[in-house]
Each structure stands twice: as C-alpha cells, then as structure tokens.
Scaffold this motif. Structure first.
Motif, PDB file in Angstrom:
ATOM      1  N   GLU A  75     -12.009  -2.408   0.637  1.00  0.00           N
ATOM      2  CA  GLU A  75     -10.760  -1.653   0.762  1.00  0.00           C
ATOM      3  C   GLU A  75     -10.680  -0.487  -0.217  1.00  0.00           C
ATOM      4  O   GLU A  75     -10.232   0.612   0.130  1.00  0.00           O
ATOM      5  CB  GLU A  75      -9.564  -2.587   0.547  1.00  0.00           C
ATOM      6  CG  GLU A  75      -8.240  -1.956   0.918  1.00  0.00           C
ATOM      7  CD  GLU A  75      -7.093  -2.943   0.911  1.00  0.00           C
ATOM      8  OE1 GLU A  75      -5.950  -2.487   1.049  1.00  0.00           O
ATOM      9  OE2 GLU A  75      -7.329  -4.163   0.743  1.00  0.00           O
ATOM     10  N   PHE A  79     -10.221   3.629   0.391  1.00  0.00           N
ATOM     11  CA  PHE A  79      -9.226   4.487  -0.258  1.00  0.00           C
ATOM     12  C   PHE A  79      -9.830   5.819  -0.697  1.00  0.00           C
ATOM     13  O   PHE A  79      -9.140   6.830  -0.777  1.00  0.00           O
ATOM     14  CB  PHE A  79      -8.623   3.779  -1.476  1.00  0.00           C
ATOM     15  CG  PHE A  79      -7.469   2.867  -1.142  1.00  0.00           C
ATOM     16  CD1 PHE A  79      -6.330   3.361  -0.520  1.00  0.00           C
ATOM     17  CD2 PHE A  79      -7.517   1.519  -1.456  1.00  0.00           C
ATOM     18  CE1 PHE A  79      -5.261   2.530  -0.213  1.00  0.00           C
ATOM     19  CE2 PHE A  79      -6.458   0.670  -1.169  1.00  0.00           C
ATOM     20  CZ  PHE A  79      -5.327   1.174  -0.540  1.00  0.00           C
ATOM     21  N   LYS A  82      -9.559   7.977   2.346  1.00  0.00           N
ATOM     22  CA  LYS A  82      -8.158   8.180   2.708  1.00  0.00           C
ATOM     23  C   LYS A  82      -7.485   9.179   1.773  1.00  0.00           C
ATOM     24  O   LYS A  82      -6.653   9.982   2.192  1.00  0.00           O
ATOM     25  CB  LYS A  82      -7.406   6.852   2.674  1.00  0.00           C
ATOM     26  CG  LYS A  82      -7.763   5.903   3.812  1.00  0.00           C
ATOM     27  CD  LYS A  82      -6.997   4.596   3.692  1.00  0.00           C
ATOM     28  CE  LYS A  82      -7.367   3.641   4.814  1.00  0.00           C
ATOM     29  NZ  LYS A  82      -6.658   2.337   4.669  1.00  0.00           N
ATOM     30  N   ILE A 120       1.222   8.287  -0.523  1.00  0.00           N
ATOM     31  CA  ILE A 120       1.200   6.890  -0.065  1.00  0.00           C
ATOM     32  C   ILE A 120      -0.153   6.232  -0.299  1.00  0.00           C
ATOM     33  O   ILE A 120      -0.236   5.020  -0.533  1.00  0.00           O
ATOM     34  CB  ILE A 120       1.603   6.791   1.439  1.00  0.00           C
ATOM     35  CG1 ILE A 120       2.016   5.357   1.789  1.00  0.00           C
ATOM     36  CG2 ILE A 120       0.476   7.257   2.339  1.00  0.00           C
ATOM     37  CD1 ILE A 120       3.236   4.859   1.054  1.00  0.00           C
ATOM     38  N   VAL A 121      -1.228   7.013  -0.262  1.00  0.00           N
ATOM     39  CA  VAL A 121      -2.562   6.440  -0.490  1.00  0.00           C
ATOM     40  C   VAL A 121      -2.705   5.926  -1.921  1.00  0.00           C
ATOM     41  O   VAL A 121      -3.039   4.757  -2.125  1.00  0.00           O
ATOM     42  CB  VAL A 121      -3.678   7.455  -0.150  1.00  0.00           C
ATOM     43  CG1 VAL A 121      -5.045   6.863  -0.520  1.00  0.00           C
ATOM     44  CG2 VAL A 121      -3.653   7.812   1.325  1.00  0.00           C
ATOM     45  N   LEU A 123      -0.354   5.218  -3.938  1.00  0.00           N
ATOM     46  CA  LEU A 123       0.665   4.182  -4.140  1.00  0.00           C
ATOM     47  C   LEU A 123       0.163   2.840  -3.608  1.00  0.00           C
ATOM     48  O   LEU A 123       0.308   1.808  -4.277  1.00  0.00           O
ATOM     49  CB  LEU A 123       1.972   4.578  -3.447  1.00  0.00           C
ATOM     50  CG  LEU A 123       3.139   3.581  -3.595  1.00  0.00           C
ATOM     51  CD1 LEU A 123       3.458   3.338  -5.072  1.00  0.00           C
ATOM     52  CD2 LEU A 123       4.375   4.093  -2.864  1.00  0.00           C
ATOM     53  N   ASN A 124      -0.432   2.868  -2.432  1.00  0.00           N
ATOM     54  CA  ASN A 124      -0.993   1.634  -1.863  1.00  0.00           C
ATOM     55  C   ASN A 124      -2.161   1.126  -2.706  1.00  0.00           C
ATOM     56  O   ASN A 124      -2.359  -0.086  -2.847  1.00  0.00           O
ATOM     57  CB  ASN A 124      -1.444   1.869  -0.426  1.00  0.00           C
ATOM     58  CG  ASN A 124      -0.284   1.895   0.553  1.00  0.00           C
ATOM     59  OD1 ASN A 124       0.769   1.300   0.289  1.00  0.00           O
ATOM     60  ND2 ASN A 124      -0.454   2.581   1.670  1.00  0.00           N
ATOM     61  N   ARG A 127      -0.695  -0.628  -5.647  1.00  0.00           N
ATOM     62  CA  ARG A 127      -0.166  -1.930  -5.214  1.00  0.00           C
ATOM     63  C   ARG A 127      -1.281  -2.967  -5.088  1.00  0.00           C
ATOM     64  O   ARG A 127      -1.134  -4.111  -5.505  1.00  0.00           O
ATOM     65  CB  ARG A 127       0.543  -1.772  -3.868  1.00  0.00           C
ATOM     66  CG  ARG A 127       1.870  -1.035  -3.923  1.00  0.00           C
ATOM     67  CD  ARG A 127       2.321  -0.632  -2.538  1.00  0.00           C
ATOM     68  NE  ARG A 127       3.655  -0.030  -2.527  1.00  0.00           N
ATOM     69  CZ  ARG A 127       4.150   0.651  -1.494  1.00  0.00           C
ATOM     70  NH1 ARG A 127       3.412   0.820  -0.397  1.00  0.00           N
ATOM     71  NH2 ARG A 127       5.380   1.159  -1.557  1.00  0.00           N
ATOM     72  N   ARG A 128      -2.386  -2.544  -4.513  1.00  0.00           N
ATOM     73  CA  ARG A 128      -3.514  -3.464  -4.333  1.00  0.00           C
ATOM     74  C   ARG A 128      -4.156  -3.820  -5.677  1.00  0.00           C
ATOM     75  O   ARG A 128      -4.622  -4.939  -5.874  1.00  0.00           O
ATOM     76  CB  ARG A 128      -4.552  -2.844  -3.397  1.00  0.00           C
ATOM     77  CG  ARG A 128      -4.093  -2.710  -1.961  1.00  0.00           C
ATOM     78  CD  ARG A 128      -3.805  -4.061  -1.340  1.00  0.00           C
ATOM     79  NE  ARG A 128      -5.042  -4.724  -0.906  1.00  0.00           N
ATOM     80  CZ  ARG A 128      -5.122  -6.027  -0.645  1.00  0.00           C
ATOM     81  NH1 ARG A 128      -4.082  -6.804  -0.822  1.00  0.00           N
ATOM     82  NH2 ARG A 128      -6.271  -6.553  -0.241  1.00  0.00           N
ATOM     83  N   GLU A 188       9.316   2.083  -8.531  1.00  0.00           N
ATOM     84  CA  GLU A 188       8.220   1.167  -8.203  1.00  0.00           C
ATOM     85  C   GLU A 188       7.008   1.443  -9.087  1.00  0.00           C
ATOM     86  O   GLU A 188       6.351   0.514  -9.577  1.00  0.00           O
ATOM     87  CB  GLU A 188       7.832   1.285  -6.732  1.00  0.00           C
ATOM     88  CG  GLU A 188       6.722   0.305  -6.350  1.00  0.00           C
ATOM     89  CD  GLU A 188       6.315   0.352  -4.898  1.00  0.00           C
ATOM     90  OE1 GLU A 188       5.387  -0.393  -4.514  1.00  0.00           O
ATOM     91  OE2 GLU A 188       6.916   1.141  -4.121  1.00  0.00           O
TER      92      GLU A 188
END
Length: 212
Positions: A75, A79, A82, A120-121, A123-124, A127-128, A188
C-alpha cells in the motif's frame, strides 16, 4: 511508475528538477521502509527459540501482525504513485484557460478539486501510518533481541513518514477555502501527530530497555 524504479533511478529522479516525485512520494517510501523493517523483525523472530517460549495467544498476536504487515508494504508503494498523480492533477488545473467567466469558474472548481485530491493522499498515508504503529509495537515487544534495533529504526522512520505526510497535507490545505473542512482536517492532523509521537516514545522505551 515510481514504485517500479530501481532505488538509484528513483534517487536521481527525486533529486532532479522534475516536480514528480517529490516530498509526498518520499514520505511513502519512508513508510514502506518502516513496514519492511517491521516485517523483517517478524521473519527473524518467528520460529526462533524466543518465539517458542511465548504463549499461544502471544504467538497468534505476532502471526497476525506479520501477515498484516505485507499489505502495508504494498500500500505504501501505491501511495508513491498516487501522490504524483494528485500533484500533477493540481498543476493541470492551474494551466486551464481563464479568458471567459465560464472558463474562470471551471478553472476555480478544478483547482479546488485539485487541492482536495492533493491533500487526501498524504492524509490517508498518515492515517495508515498510525495504524502501522501497532505492528511496530508488537515487533518491538516480541521481536528477537538480535533485531531489536531494527524495530527501533522502523519506529523512527514511521515517525518521519507521519510528520512528512502531515506537512504535505498542511501545504495543500492553504489552497482550501472551505473553513469548516479546513479546520476538520487540521484538527485530525494535530491528533495524528500527537498519537504518533506518543506511540514512537512507547516503542523506543521498549527498544532501549532491551538494548540496555
């Protein structure tokens, strides 16, 4: 695709005047290095003498973390690409014509969309990374002492990945006009940094106690 580049080629491309890859991609690489090191700790622990001394419940905990870590490796590499796609999409929006009112509105909407996609990339990714800390923690707690420093390096790299990802979110937030959305993402990110810092300290305490 960035993830398919040889390390030497990637470094050369990253150091060039090309806009992609950039800091966002580098953040993902650092995250991938962290997950890969964590996986190595598991692979050099499972089946060893220390592992056989654990309870069945502890073994299951390690097995689950070791299986889960594989998905992180893949993953984080995704990224990398992405992030580049998000950045190029934003740059394309800025190049749209703005001669007529209609064109200006379209361009403005595309830029807004571009900033949202660009943030958003990372940020995700952040998060991961927060989720990955649990696997790193398990590797530090149950990993062989012979590779305990690698669990520590994984935690340090993961912290770098989190902070880098959040920085990329922050820079793209500057282009967001929606104050409610902007504040929500900012809050966040602050929480992510807080959690990451606490988890890193927790892991490093374990690592240092085993080294000492």
């Amino acid at each position: 695709m960035q993830k398919n580049l040889m390390i030497k080629d990637y470094i050369e491309k990253l150091s060039s005047k090309e806009a992609v890859p950039g800091g966002g991609s580098a953040s993902a690489v650092v995250g991938a290095l962290s997950s890969a090191l964590t996986s190595m700790v598991f692979n050099l622990t499972i089946g060893k003498k220390i592992f056989e001394e654990y309870s069945e419940e502890e073994k299951k905990l390690v097995y689950r973390a070791a299986d889960k870590i594989i998905s992180y490796n893949n993953e984080f590499l995704e990224f990398m690409d992405k992030d580049g796609e998000g950045f190029l999409s934003l740059m394309s929006a800025f190049r749209l014509p703005k001669n007529t009112e209609e064109e200006k509105i379209k361009r403005k909407n595309k830029i807004k969309e571009g900033y949202e996609n660009a943030l958003i990339v990372p940020l995700n990714l952040a998060r991961r990374c927060i989720e990955l800390y649990e696997c790193v923690y398990i590797s530090a707690k149950y990993g062989s002492k012979n590779v305990i420093s690698d669990a520590g390096v994984a935690a340090i790299l993961l912290q770098g990945a989190v902070e880098s990802a959040v920085l990329n979110v922050t820079i793209n937030l500057q282009g967001i006009e929606d104050k409610v959305y902007k504040n929500k993402v900012d809050c966040e990110c602050r929480e992510i940094l807080k959690v990451a810092s606490n988890r890193k300290i927790e892991i490093m305490d374990i690592v240092n106690s085993k080294i000492g």
